[in-house]
Design a protein around this motif. Structure first.
Motif: not given
Length: 89
Positions: A41-46, A52-55
């Protein structure tokens, strides 16, 4: 960003195999799945949040390894877990 302690406790209570169980494969996969869903959900907005993508990728890999371990050692528990979590496998 991270799971709240209350939500994590609910997940642990639901998937624990016995009282005080926090380290079984089922619990670890369930907690990772909740983290992965939140990060999705976070990656859809950011879209440009590469740390965060690596995590997210690391968590997906860890979950994949745990699921492979469970599948190799106890297929019935594996099938029940992926059905309960709604994973496509």
């Amino acid at each position: 960003m991270a799971l709240s302690q209350e939500r994590k406790d609910e997940i642990i209570k639901k998937f624990a195999r016995h009282e005080g169980d926090t380290g079984s494969v089922e619990v670890q996969v369930a907690v990772l799945t909740a983290d992965i869903n939140d990060l999705n959900d976070h990656m859809k907005a950011n879209k440009h949040d590469y740390s965060s993508q690596r995590g997210l990728m690391k968590k997906i890999g860890h979950r994949r390894n745990l699921l492979r371990y469970l599948k190799d050692n106890d297929v019935e528990r594996y099938r029940n877990l992926i059905q309960e979590l709604g994973l496509r496998r």
